[in-house]
Design an enzyme around this catalytic site. Structure first.
Site, PDB file in Angstrom:
ATOM      1  N   GLN A 115      -1.109   2.651   5.540  1.00 57.26           N
ATOM      2  CA  GLN A 115      -1.364   3.943   4.920  1.00 57.26           C
ATOM      3  C   GLN A 115      -2.740   4.464   5.348  1.00 57.26           C
ATOM      4  O   GLN A 115      -3.676   3.682   5.516  1.00 57.26           O
ATOM      5  CB  GLN A 115      -1.310   3.823   3.400  1.00 57.26           C
ATOM      6  CG  GLN A 115       0.034   3.380   2.856  1.00 57.26           C
ATOM      7  CD  GLN A 115       0.003   3.223   1.357  1.00 57.26           C
ATOM      8  OE1 GLN A 115       0.071   4.197   0.607  1.00 57.26           O
ATOM      9  NE2 GLN A 115      -0.121   1.978   0.897  1.00 57.26           N
ATOM     10  N   LYS A 151       4.681  -8.763   8.302  1.00 56.70           N
ATOM     11  CA  LYS A 151       4.245  -9.923   7.509  1.00 56.70           C
ATOM     12  C   LYS A 151       4.092  -9.520   6.050  1.00 56.70           C
ATOM     13  O   LYS A 151       3.341  -8.618   5.721  1.00 56.70           O
ATOM     14  CB  LYS A 151       2.913 -10.472   8.030  1.00 56.70           C
ATOM     15  CG  LYS A 151       2.376 -11.619   7.175  1.00 56.70           C
ATOM     16  CD  LYS A 151       0.966 -12.009   7.557  1.00 56.70           C
ATOM     17  CE  LYS A 151       0.417 -13.055   6.592  1.00 56.70           C
ATOM     18  NZ  LYS A 151       0.160 -12.519   5.234  1.00 56.70           N
ATOM     19  N   VAL A 177       2.897  -3.739  11.170  1.00 59.04           N
ATOM     20  CA  VAL A 177       3.258  -2.747  10.155  1.00 59.04           C
ATOM     21  C   VAL A 177       2.864  -3.252   8.769  1.00 59.04           C
ATOM     22  O   VAL A 177       3.190  -4.373   8.393  1.00 59.04           O
ATOM     23  CB  VAL A 177       4.770  -2.453  10.204  1.00 59.04           C
ATOM     24  CG1 VAL A 177       5.161  -1.479   9.093  1.00 59.04           C
ATOM     25  CG2 VAL A 177       5.160  -1.896  11.561  1.00 59.04           C
ATOM     26  N   HIS A 207       9.579  -8.133   1.648  1.00 63.02           N
ATOM     27  CA  HIS A 207       9.826  -8.640   0.288  1.00 63.02           C
ATOM     28  C   HIS A 207       9.317  -7.687  -0.789  1.00 63.02           C
ATOM     29  O   HIS A 207       9.633  -7.857  -1.972  1.00 63.02           O
ATOM     30  CB  HIS A 207       9.250 -10.053   0.114  1.00 63.02           C
ATOM     31  CG  HIS A 207       7.761 -10.125  -0.011  1.00 63.02           C
ATOM     32  ND1 HIS A 207       7.115 -11.240  -0.483  1.00 63.02           N
ATOM     33  CD2 HIS A 207       6.776  -9.230   0.285  1.00 63.02           C
ATOM     34  CE1 HIS A 207       5.814 -11.044  -0.490  1.00 63.02           C
ATOM     35  NE2 HIS A 207       5.586  -9.838  -0.028  1.00 63.02           N
TER      36      HIS A 207
END
Length: 367
Positions: free
Chosen positions: A234, A267, A209, A271
């Site tokens: 996207q 990955k 993802v 964050h």
């Protein structure tokens, strides 16, 4: 002549001044490194095949003769900071029968990461992190702190989000620069993959993802060719990319749904987002692995801050990253207790954290 003092207060004051000035002028070291990267100093030394003298380096870089002394001073700082090493070589200007030596410069492990064309080249990271868009926003920090708006510092300074900035002008090259930087960082994962093979063993399918152009997925696919891998990002990122029978690219929105698989890889994804949006991504990830029952898992590669680690350089880097994520994306780097809460709130039963890649962690999350 140095002033002498026996007073501990004065000594403390001098040390405080040194500490303050060091941090105020840290930007000089960053910009000197950027200059070295742009000039291609590491490439020249690498191609030279051995330590290179200052005149040889200046000649190879095609510098104006007036800049040789300036190059020396840049190299002096960069050598002090560990990016180059000084040695001596026989001088070509020695007189007959006399052996003379002159200073030469060699690569060190950090500067080897700037050699273009190498799988582990991180020059694009330097270019992206020190891009004017990343630096100019800090001029607006005082205004941002006093605003009653939920804007990132980047948005407050530029009037647009970082993602809009990346996507608005394909001709400017900012999006490709960002993708190149992420792909370069992914190559470092290849070194860690040997140590964490067990994490992927037994899986039949994996969805990466926010996988960008598939740098990490391709590395995993090379190690586990039987694994059916999907790079999910996207549509404008993956729309023109092609794979093969066991490697495909799918466009979509991770906040709505994630393609089903035995494992979901996140990955450098969580964050970028605050807890509310990260929770949504994790819940969608849990749904994506539900078909595998208790054997499914989510694999997170991110920073886990540990201020008690005793490694000041490592912790400072992690805390720097936290402010980068905050100011550019309203994201965050998380401590172990924050990961624990986020994972629990998403409905997972357990997790395991393993340090990898020097300053990141691999977090296995189980339903």
């Amino acid at each position: 002549m140095a002033f002498s003092t026996n007073g501990s207060e004065e000594i403390e004051l001098y040390h405080a001044q040194i500490h303050l000035y060091k941090h105020v002028y840290n930007f000089v070291s960053s910009m000197a490194l950027k200059s070295a990267m742009e000039l291609g100093i590491a490439d020249v030394i690498h191609n030279h095949g051995k330590p290179i003298t200052l005149p040889e380096l200046a000649s190879a870089l095609k510098l104006h003769p007036s800049k040789v002394g300036i190059l020396y001073r840049f190299l002096r700082l960069l050598t002090h900071n560990g990016f180059f090493a000084k040695t001596t070589v026989p001088s070509q200007n020695g007189k007959d029968g006399e052996e003379e030596e002159e200073t030469a410069y060699a690569l060190t492990p950090p500067s080897k990461l700037l050699v273009k064309g190498k799988p582990t080249c991180l020059a694009s990271i330097v270019r992206g992190a020190l891009h004017p868009s990343s630096l100019d926003m800090w001029r607006s920090s005082e205004k941002w702190f006093k605003e009653d708006k939920e804007l990132t510092l980047f948005e407050s300074a530029t009037g647009e989000s970082f993602w809009d900035f990346l996507n608005k002008d394909s001709e400017s090259g900012t999006l490709s620069m960002f993708q190149e930087a992420m792909a370069a960082d992914s190559q470092m994962f290849k070194l860690a993959l040997k140590e964490c093979r067990h994490v992927f063993e037994g899986l039949e399918s994996l969805v990466d993802v926010g996988g960008g152009t598939g740098g990490v997925t391709k590395l995993i696919h090379e190690e586990f060719p039987h694994l059916k891998c999907t790079v999910f990002d996207q549509p404008q990122v993956v729309g023109n990319l092609s794979g093969n029978e066991n490697l495909k690219f799918v466009g979509g929105d991770m906040f709505k749904s994630i393609p089903p698989a035995d494992a979901v890889l996140l990955k450098w994804v969580l964050h970028d987002w605050n807890d509310e949006l990260s929770l949504k991504i994790l819940k969608n990830s849990k749904e994506a692995i539900s078909g595998k029952g208790k054997e499914g898992k989510v694999i997170i590669i991110d920073i886990s801050i540990d201020e008690a680690s005793g490694d000041r350089e490592l912790t400072e880097l992690q805390l720097d990253y936290d402010l980068v994520m905050l100011t550019m994306f309203n994201g965050k780097e998380r401590e172990k207790k924050e990961w624990e809460k986020l994972i629990s709130d998403a409905g997972f039963s357990s997790y395991k954290i393993t340090p990898i890649c020097g300053f990141k962690s691999l977090i296995e999350v189980f339903p």
